[in-house]
Enzyme design. Structure first.
Site, short mmCIF file in Angstrom:
data_model
loop_
_atom_site.label_atom_id
_atom_site.label_comp_id
_atom_site.label_asym_id
_atom_site.label_seq_id
_atom_site.Cartn_x
_atom_site.Cartn_y
_atom_site.Cartn_z
N LYS A 161 9.16 0.16 12.97
CA LYS A 161 9.71 0.43 11.63
C LYS A 161 10.75 1.56 11.71
CE LYS A 161 5.56 -0.77 8.94
NZ LYS A 161 4.51 -0.27 8.02
N GLY A 184 -4.72 -2.63 5.33
CA GLY A 184 -3.98 -3.74 4.75
C GLY A 184 -4.57 -5.10 5.12
N ARG A 185 -4.95 -5.27 6.39
CA ARG A 185 -5.46 -6.56 6.84
C ARG A 185 -6.88 -6.84 6.36
NH1 ARG A 185 -4.17 -3.00 10.65
NH2 ARG A 185 -5.81 -2.11 11.98
N HIS A 188 -2.08 -33.75 18.35
CA HIS A 188 -0.83 -34.48 18.64
C HIS A 188 0.28 -33.50 19.04
CE1 HIS A 188 -2.58 -38.17 16.95
NE2 HIS A 188 -3.18 -37.32 16.13
N GLU A 194 -3.86 -7.03 15.19
CA GLU A 194 -3.43 -5.71 14.71
C GLU A 194 -4.61 -4.73 14.73
OE1 GLU A 194 -1.75 -4.41 10.54
OE2 GLU A 194 -0.04 -4.99 11.79
N LYS A 231 0.85 -1.20 0.00
CA LYS A 231 0.00 0.00 0.00
C LYS A 231 0.88 1.25 0.00
CE LYS A 231 -3.87 1.99 2.60
NZ LYS A 231 -4.80 1.77 3.74
O1 F6P Z 1 2.23 -4.43 9.94
C1 F6P Z 1 2.19 -3.09 9.65
C2 F6P Z 1 1.65 -2.90 8.26
O2 F6P Z 1 1.50 -1.54 8.01
C3 F6P Z 1 0.34 -3.64 8.04
O3 F6P Z 1 -0.76 -2.95 8.56
C4 F6P Z 1 0.35 -3.76 6.55
O4 F6P Z 1 -0.57 -4.72 6.10
C5 F6P Z 1 1.82 -4.18 6.31
O5 F6P Z 1 2.56 -3.43 7.28
C6 F6P Z 1 2.31 -3.94 4.91
O6 F6P Z 1 2.17 -2.58 4.59
P1 F6P Z 1 2.29 -2.16 3.02
O7 F6P Z 1 1.11 -2.83 2.32
O8 F6P Z 1 2.21 -0.67 3.02
O9 F6P Z 1 3.59 -2.68 2.51
#
Ligand code: F6P
Length: 525
Positions: A486, A258-259, A375, A344, A198
């Site tokens: 990050k 994203g999720r 198991h 998240e 994204k």
């Molecule tokens: O885990 C943090 C995050 O921003 C997620 O919310 C997202 O899905 C992932 O990193 C990847 O982000 P991008 O699609 O911007 O690479």
């Protein structure tokens, strides 16, 4: 009813049921299954093995009403900016709407349908064009987990045309191991890379994408990049710089988290794997769950019921984890997908009003295919001190045409569900053999794991997470907890290359690493 009064009523119901074993609830109501199950979009939810009765559930329903769930649901579908901390709408539900549904308004509907058509046409051209043997999806988090989970889940639904359908593979981790494994076997002339990000700034994705790009340029030259790369992002400038051809770029919108993005062009690799028709079945299954979610009364509403049962287990039963146990190897990555979706979204401790939350929020979500887990960790689930809430997912038909095995799959799932409920004790049972039972469990049963069922299943959990966030008063759609990591990563990289520039806890370990690296270099000479 005021929210705090609604919470108090729930607590009172929990106190009333204290010490009541769920088996007793079956004894009290011979039709408990009929009263504690509901169906929608091809899914049956059976909560009869939860320690909840009608009065307790009614108090949970009142809690949802007091929290304003119905109004917030409509606000989401209307396109209101309910993601208040980022001032954005939340419209993943618009991504799976059919023409004419008008979700998010006419402009968004038109944009979504146009981009979907464009993405699906591209996917079909790759799928049937015979140009590529490998499609490599490069992304991480929500730009990986959904498509990777779905490609595995629908592996049996990739029945392509006579000629070979490209193999879709995923590279996410910054360690580059998955990418290296893929490149070791790939033919550059017949490999397409799809960079999904994204932001197009995620370090893991850019690192893997640059390595893939260098690998391709080394073998086919710079001019080959436009024909062997595609991308999904909101960041046009970054795609320009990378050399992505305008016709191989697909949009994302800032009103899709994203999720929650599987339904968008983030799912292009899935569309290549299963084809446009089945991808649209996936969307239709999710849309069917959306309609159920908007229309069904809370007492028959699967996402609301799952949300409220989850809140009961987390905030009343004090069970901080949720074990998701699909009795289907094709859903092996479903728990991992739910980990991001749930934790998240709701792994938050500050409410929308800026004050600390008053109740426990997201559970720790974990799980493995149920039969394998029998198991490995079922011993703890049955006789351990840590307790977990349990979701068992069960398809009645085999996902891989092994109907000769499916009877055993079903009996294992139901046998375990019975033992989790009833346990075993009494005459002739030694203390070591006692199973307390009373492990809270929900069963999700469906006929077969196809695109529509998977779409409904994912949408069910998305809406469960959303309803819980509304009751807890938190924002399910931001993720500030991942931003700091990050940033620090970039700072640490600087110090890793110059350990003397570091201080405190970091300095000592960096100096150790520096010494080890020198020793290893010495050994290599
Ligand atoms: O885990 C943090 C995050 O921003 C997620 O919310 C997202 O899905 C992932 O990193 C990847 O982000 P991008 O699609 O911007 O690479």
């Amino acid at each position: 009813m005021p929210l705090d009064a609604a919470w108090a009523a729930v607590a009172a119901q929990h106190a009333r049921l204290k010490g009541v074993h769920p088996v007793t609830l079956f004894d009290r109501d011979p039709e408990r299954f009929e009263h504690c199950s509901a169906s929608a979009a091809g899914l049956l939810l059976d909560w009869s093995r939860q320690r909840i009765d009608a009065a307790a559930l009614a108090s949970l329903g009142a809690l949802a009403e007091a929290a304003g769930v119905p109004a917030r649901v409509e606000a989401m579908f209307r396109g209101d900016r309910i993601n208040r901390t980022e001032d954005r709408a939340v419209l993943h539900v618009a991504l799976r709407q059919p023409a004419g549904a008008g979700i998010g308004g006419p402009a968004i509907e038109a944009e979504v349908l146009a981009e979907r058509a464009r993405m699906l046409a591209f996917a079909e051209s790759i799928r049937t064009g015979g140009e590529f043997d490998d499609v490599v999806h490069i992304g991480i988090g929500g730009s990986d987990l959904g498509p990777a989970m779905a490609v595995q889940a629908l592996r049996h639904h990739t029945g392509g045309p006579a000629q070979r359908v490209p193999r879709v593979r995923f590279a996410a981790n910054v360690d580059g191991c998955a990418l290296s494994d893929i490149l070791a076997e790939a033919d550059p002339r017949r490999t397409l890379f799809i960079v999904v990000s994204k932001t197009f700034t995620t370090q893991e994705t850019l690192t893997n994408a640059r390595t893939a790009r260098a690998w391709l340029v080394e073998r086919l030259g710079e001019a080959a990049v436009p024909a062997h790369f595609a991308a999904v992002s909101v960041n046009a400038a970054a795609m320009d710089a990378f050399g992505i051809h305008p016709e191989r770029r697909f949009m994302m919108w800032d009103w899709v988290g994203g999720r929650y993005s599987l339904w968008s062009s983030v799912g292009v690799s899935l569309a290549i794997a299963i084809g446009a028709e089945r991808f649209e079945q996936l969307l239709a299954g999710a849309h069917a769950m959306d309609q159920h979610f908007r229309e069904a009364p809370w007492s028959r509403n699967l996402p609301v019921l799952m949300a409220l049962i989850g809140i009961w287990n987390i905030d009343c039963e004090r069970l901080p984890t949720l074990a998701v146990l699909p009795y289907d190897s094709r859903l092996a990555r479903f728990p991992a997908f739910l980990q991001q979706l749930d934790m998240e979204s709701n792994g938050k401790q500050v409410a929308l009003d800026g004050h600390p939350v008053t109740h426990g929020t997201a559970p720790v979500v974990w799980g493995e295919p149920g039969n394998d887990a029998q198991h490995s960790f079922f011993q703890m689930l049955h006789q351990g001190t840590p307790r977990a809430a349990i979701d068992i997912l069960l398809g009645l038909e085999s996902s891989c045409s092994r109907e000769d095995h499916q009877e055993l799959v079903i009996t294992n799932a139901l046998a375990q569900s019975e033992v989790f409920l009833r346990g075993r004790s009494g005459e002739g049972v030694t203390p070591h053999q006692v199973h307390e039972g009373g492990r809270p469990l929900s069963l999700l049963v469906f006929d077969r794991l196809g695109p529509a069922t998977l779409g409904a299943l994912v949408a069910l959990y998305e809406h469960k997470v959303f309803v819980q966030s509304v009751v807890w008063g938190i924002n399910a759609f931001d993720q500030f907890g991942v931003e700091l990591g990050k940033k620090i990563t970039h700072d640490v990289l600087t110090h890793l290359r110059a350990p003397d520039s570091a201080s405190g806890s970091l300095r000592a370990v960096l100096k150790y690493i520096e010494a080890r690296q020198e020793t290893r270099r010495g050994v290599r000479r």
